[in-house]
Design an enzyme around this catalytic site. Structure first.
Site, PDB file in Angstrom:
ATOM      1  N   ARG A 134       0.721  -1.203  -0.001  1.00 17.76           N
ATOM      2  CA  ARG A 134      -0.093  -0.038  -0.035  1.00 17.76           C
ATOM      3  C   ARG A 134       1.004   1.304   0.027  1.00 17.76           C
ATOM      4  NH1 ARG A 134      -2.413  -3.011   3.689  1.00 17.76           N
ATOM      5  NH2 ARG A 134      -4.532  -4.041   2.954  1.00 17.76           N
ATOM      6  N   LYS A 191       2.812  12.337 -11.190  1.00 15.10           N
ATOM      7  CA  LYS A 191       2.372  11.448 -11.820  1.00 15.10           C
ATOM      8  C   LYS A 191       2.926  10.276 -12.084  1.00 15.10           C
ATOM      9  CE  LYS A 191      -1.141  14.791 -13.961  1.00 15.10           C
ATOM     10  NZ  LYS A 191      -1.296  15.309 -15.227  1.00 15.10           N
ATOM     11  N   GLU A 240      10.434  19.980 -24.710  1.00 13.43           N
ATOM     12  CA  GLU A 240       9.675  20.353 -23.570  1.00 13.43           C
ATOM     13  C   GLU A 240      10.426  21.731 -22.817  1.00 13.43           C
ATOM     14  OE1 GLU A 240       7.030  18.645 -22.654  1.00 13.43           O
ATOM     15  OE2 GLU A 240       7.402  16.652 -23.365  1.00 13.43           O
ATOM     16  N   LYS A 292       7.839  24.067 -13.603  1.00 14.49           N
ATOM     17  CA  LYS A 292       6.956  22.712 -13.203  1.00 14.49           C
ATOM     18  C   LYS A 292       6.652  22.397 -11.685  1.00 14.49           C
ATOM     19  CE  LYS A 292       5.353  18.375 -13.976  1.00 14.49           C
ATOM     20  NZ  LYS A 292       5.506  17.283 -15.088  1.00 14.49           N
ATOM     21  N   GLU A 322      -4.518  18.844 -11.008  1.00 14.84           N
ATOM     22  CA  GLU A 322      -4.850  19.610 -12.503  1.00 14.84           C
ATOM     23  C   GLU A 322      -6.326  19.958 -12.463  1.00 14.84           C
ATOM     24  OE1 GLU A 322      -2.689  17.614 -15.700  1.00 14.84           O
ATOM     25  OE2 GLU A 322      -4.362  18.409 -17.345  1.00 14.84           O
ATOM     26  N   ARG A 342      -2.521  23.693 -13.952  1.00 15.38           N
ATOM     27  CA  ARG A 342      -1.548  22.858 -14.444  1.00 15.38           C
ATOM     28  C   ARG A 342      -1.502  22.449 -15.770  1.00 15.38           C
ATOM     29  NH1 ARG A 342       0.620  16.949 -11.063  1.00 15.38           N
ATOM     30  NH2 ARG A 342       1.780  16.797 -12.685  1.00 15.38           N
ATOM     31  N   ASN A 374       0.423  20.966 -20.555  1.00 20.78           N
ATOM     32  CA  ASN A 374      -0.121  20.374 -21.843  1.00 20.78           C
ATOM     33  C   ASN A 374       0.019  21.025 -23.162  1.00 20.78           C
ATOM     34  OD1 ASN A 374      -0.885  17.739 -22.233  1.00 20.78           O
ATOM     35  ND2 ASN A 374      -3.003  18.396 -22.672  1.00 20.78           N
ATOM     36  N   HIS A 380       0.338  19.487 -26.710  1.00 18.60           N
ATOM     37  CA  HIS A 380       0.562  18.084 -26.260  1.00 18.60           C
ATOM     38  C   HIS A 380      -0.884  17.508 -26.853  1.00 18.60           C
ATOM     39  CE1 HIS A 380       3.831  18.486 -23.988  1.00 18.60           C
ATOM     40  NE2 HIS A 380       3.918  17.144 -23.644  1.00 18.60           N
ATOM     41  N   HIS A 417       0.226  14.676 -28.833  1.00 24.23           N
ATOM     42  CA  HIS A 417      -0.199  13.355 -28.335  1.00 24.23           C
ATOM     43  C   HIS A 417      -1.075  12.558 -29.445  1.00 24.23           C
ATOM     44  CE1 HIS A 417       0.111  14.019 -23.744  1.00 24.23           C
ATOM     45  NE2 HIS A 417       1.226  13.261 -24.330  1.00 24.23           N
ATOM     46  N   HIS A 446       8.591  11.942 -29.192  1.00 26.07           N
ATOM     47  CA  HIS A 446       7.594  12.600 -28.355  1.00 26.07           C
ATOM     48  C   HIS A 446       7.954  14.015 -28.479  1.00 26.07           C
ATOM     49  CE1 HIS A 446       4.784  13.968 -25.089  1.00 26.07           C
ATOM     50  NE2 HIS A 446       5.868  14.534 -24.656  1.00 26.07           N
TER      51      HIS A 446
HETATM   52  N1  NAD Z   1       4.789  10.930 -14.920  1.00 26.94           N
HETATM   53  C1  NAD Z   1       4.707  12.077 -15.796  1.00 26.94           C
HETATM   54  O1  NAD Z   1       4.270  13.066 -15.313  1.00 26.94           O
HETATM   55  C2  NAD Z   1       5.383  12.031 -17.146  1.00 26.94           C
HETATM   56  C3  NAD Z   1       5.448  13.232 -17.742  1.00 26.94           C
HETATM   57  C4  NAD Z   1       6.134  13.208 -19.197  1.00 26.94           C
HETATM   58  C5  NAD Z   1       6.243  11.865 -19.708  1.00 26.94           C
HETATM   59  N2  NAD Z   1       6.197  10.763 -19.092  1.00 26.94           N
HETATM   60  C6  NAD Z   1       6.474   9.185 -19.519  1.00 26.94           C
HETATM   61  O2  NAD Z   1       7.841   9.472 -19.737  1.00 26.94           O
HETATM   62  C7  NAD Z   1       8.050   8.375 -20.809  1.00 26.94           C
HETATM   63  C8  NAD Z   1       9.075   8.666 -21.700  1.00 26.94           C
HETATM   64  O3  NAD Z   1      10.306   9.077 -20.925  1.00 26.94           O
HETATM   65  P1  NAD Z   1      12.038   9.394 -21.698  1.00 26.94           P
HETATM   66  O4  NAD Z   1      11.742  10.430 -22.443  1.00 26.94           O
HETATM   67  O5  NAD Z   1      12.862   9.745 -20.448  1.00 26.94           O
HETATM   68  O6  NAD Z   1      12.256   7.740 -22.216  1.00 26.94           O
HETATM   69  P2  NAD Z   1      12.855   6.616 -21.481  1.00 26.94           P
HETATM   70  O7  NAD Z   1      12.599   6.699 -20.184  1.00 26.94           O
HETATM   71  O8  NAD Z   1      12.170   5.639 -22.606  1.00 26.94           O
HETATM   72  O9  NAD Z   1      14.365   6.957 -22.057  1.00 26.94           O
HETATM   73  C9  NAD Z   1      14.852   7.007 -23.353  1.00 26.94           C
HETATM   74  C10 NAD Z   1      15.961   6.252 -23.621  1.00 26.94           C
HETATM   75  O10 NAD Z   1      17.272   6.597 -23.259  1.00 26.94           O
HETATM   76  C11 NAD Z   1      17.840   5.737 -22.348  1.00 26.94           C
HETATM   77  N3  NAD Z   1      18.590   6.568 -21.459  1.00 26.94           N
HETATM   78  C12 NAD Z   1      17.984   7.216 -20.583  1.00 26.94           C
HETATM   79  N4  NAD Z   1      18.979   7.832 -19.611  1.00 26.94           N
HETATM   80  C13 NAD Z   1      20.233   7.773 -20.642  1.00 26.94           C
HETATM   81  C14 NAD Z   1      21.509   8.352 -20.369  1.00 26.94           C
HETATM   82  N5  NAD Z   1      21.843   9.159 -19.192  1.00 26.94           N
HETATM   83  N6  NAD Z   1      22.341   7.877 -21.120  1.00 26.94           N
HETATM   84  C15 NAD Z   1      22.179   6.778 -21.937  1.00 26.94           C
HETATM   85  N7  NAD Z   1      20.963   6.409 -22.336  1.00 26.94           N
HETATM   86  C16 NAD Z   1      19.870   6.877 -21.288  1.00 26.94           C
HETATM   87  C17 NAD Z   1      16.984   4.960 -22.124  1.00 26.94           C
HETATM   88  O11 NAD Z   1      17.224   3.444 -21.647  1.00 26.94           O
HETATM   89  C18 NAD Z   1      15.887   4.853 -23.172  1.00 26.94           C
HETATM   90  O12 NAD Z   1      16.291   3.767 -24.119  1.00 26.94           O
HETATM   91  C19 NAD Z   1       6.841   7.962 -21.437  1.00 26.94           C
HETATM   92  O13 NAD Z   1       6.464   6.625 -20.994  1.00 26.94           O
HETATM   93  C20 NAD Z   1       6.071   9.245 -20.972  1.00 26.94           C
HETATM   94  O14 NAD Z   1       4.685   8.704 -20.700  1.00 26.94           O
HETATM   95  C21 NAD Z   1       5.641  10.965 -17.525  1.00 26.94           C
HETATM   96 ZN    ZN Z   2       5.603  16.047 -23.428  1.00 24.07          ZN
END
Ligand code: NAD
Ligand code: ZN
Length: 362
Positions: A116, A138, A180, A222, A232, A236, A240, A243, A247, A260
């Site tokens: 939990r 999130k 971003e 942020k 949100e 907040r 977006n 997006h 998206h 993205h």
């Molecule tokens: N929770 C939230 O508020 C929120 C906001 C925006 C996006 N997201 C989510 O985030 C995800 C995308 O995240 P991302 O863009 O970081 O992608 P990711 O986590 O897939 O990382 C991108 C790639 O880079 C590699 N990598 C990461 N750090 C590295 C480093 N320092 N050196 C070399 N390689 C590295 C990873 O292994 C991966 O292959 C999506 O699933 C999206 O939905 C969440």
């Molecule tokens: Zn984004």
């Protein structure tokens, strides 16, 4: 050393941004974890690079998932909870997520559900995770029908950001995160806009002082927004910006053709176009945005990649909708955006047509 703080419904957490911070993490984490077990979680790229040494220094357990979005699944969630159990994590234990948004999101859901809820610390390793996903609480996994459909609010105990970890981040990932960063400047920080435009070369070369300053400004934006509006209900939503269309374009192209950030570049261009047509965005602001996006090599159109009809249909299916028309975030001046605009469908069709190369010119 910049230290920001975020106030969440569960309490206040710090966001520390410092080049070289990773070397001091074991001490920081020992303070948070106390005598309880720690699980260090990464992916197949971030775990060998940064996670293994950290886990060793802490005497912690560790777990690495395959890199990529497919790790945000029910299977990975179940496996992660089993890993916590096998590692002997108890109610006082901590999960340390060291990776991009994928690792951060999966770790957040695990840390919210296992027993939990146990403690969570984010150590973001992509630019996107540093300025966006690690802050705000999130976390979600995907369903085959769509992304981020199953999730929780799980604010961390702390976020530790070391911009030096970006050194080996693949260029396409770095540029995707930059979208971003550009977004933050357009919606909330005119000075950041000026700095990004003037220092393009240094940003692309990852100049550490500049990068630390830029990441700090984005995190401050942020942190401020999610402190004022965690769930949100209003403000907040400005995060977006770009997006709504972005998206939809990602979904329409099967998450395969564009990163993205590239989709958000197109989405920002469409939003500016819509804003101008609605009389909300001054034409000069739209031109300034176009200049910034092109300086960073981000696309502002995606000719032939998807149809207007399909993309707009996906726009109105966005999970941010609560029935009725899709609300749009629009710029009203450089460095300022307002949420909740309802947009004339004809205006949308024209803007989407221009972006997808199938409408009349204009
Ligand atoms: N929770 C939230 O508020 C929120 C906001 C925006 C996006 N997201 C989510 O985030 C995800 C995308 O995240 P991302 O863009 O970081 O992608 P990711 O986590 O897939 O990382 C991108 C790639 O880079 C590699 N990598 C990461 N750090 C590295 C480093 N320092 N050196 C070399 N390689 C590295 C990873 O292994 C991966 O292959 C999506 O699933 C999206 O939905 C969440
Ligand atoms: Zn984004």
């Amino acid at each position: 050393v910049p230290e920001l703080s975020v106030t969440a419904s569960t309490g206040v957490y710090p966001v520390t941004i410092e080049a070289g911070l990773i070397g001091r993490l074991p001490d920081r984490l020992r303070e948070i974890a106390g005598p309880s077990r720690v699980l260090v979680m990464g992916d197949s790229n971030t775990f060998p690079r940064f996670g293994r040494d950290l886990a060793e220094a802490l005497g912690a357990s560790s777990w690495a998932v395959p890199a990529g979005e497919s790790s945000k699944s029910w299977e990975a969630l179940e496996e992660g909870c089993r890993q916590c159990l096998e590692a002997g994590l108890d109610r006082g234990s901590t999960v340390v997520a060291i990776g991009g948004g994928v690792v951060g999101d999966l770790a957040g859901v695990i840390a919210a559900l296992y027993l939990r809820g146990i403690r969570l610390v984010h150590v973001p390793t992509t630019l996107l995770a540093m300025v966006d996903s690690s802050i705000g609480g999130k976390a979600a996994i995907d369903l085959p029908q769509g992304k981020n459909l199953v999730g929780v609010f799980k604010p961390p105990e702390a976020v530790y950001i070391d911009p030096e970890l970006l050194t080996d981040l693949p260029d396409r990932e770095y540029r995707s995160g930059l979208a971003e960063v550009l977004k933050y400047s357009m919606i909330a920080d005119e000075q950041l806009y000026d700095s990004l435009l003037a220092n393009r070369q240094k940003m692309l070369e990852k100049d550490m002082d500049l990068l630390t300053d830029v990441v700090t400004r984005c995190c401050a934006i942020k942190a401020g927004v999610v402190t004022r509006d965690e769930k949100e209900k209003g403000e907040r939503a400005i995060l977006n910006y770009g997006h709504t269309f972005g998206h939809a374009l990602e979904a329409a192209t099967g998450y395969a053709r564009l990163t993205h950030g590239e989709a958000i570049g197109v989405g920002m261009a469409v939003a500016a176009d819509v804003g101008v047509a609605m009389g909300v965005t001054p034409a000069g602001v739209s031109a300034s945005q176009a200049e910034l996006l092109s300086a960073y090599g981000l696309p502002q159109s995606a000719p032939g990649l998807a149809t207007v009809a399909e993309t707009l249909a996906l726009t109105s299916r966005d999970k941010k909708n609560r029935g009725g028309a899709t609300p749009w975030v629009l710029l009203d001046r450089l460095g300022h955006a307002t949420p909740g605009h309802s947009v004339d469908p004809e205006v949308l069709e024209r803007a989407a047509g221009r972006a997808l190369g199938s409408g009349e010119a204009g």
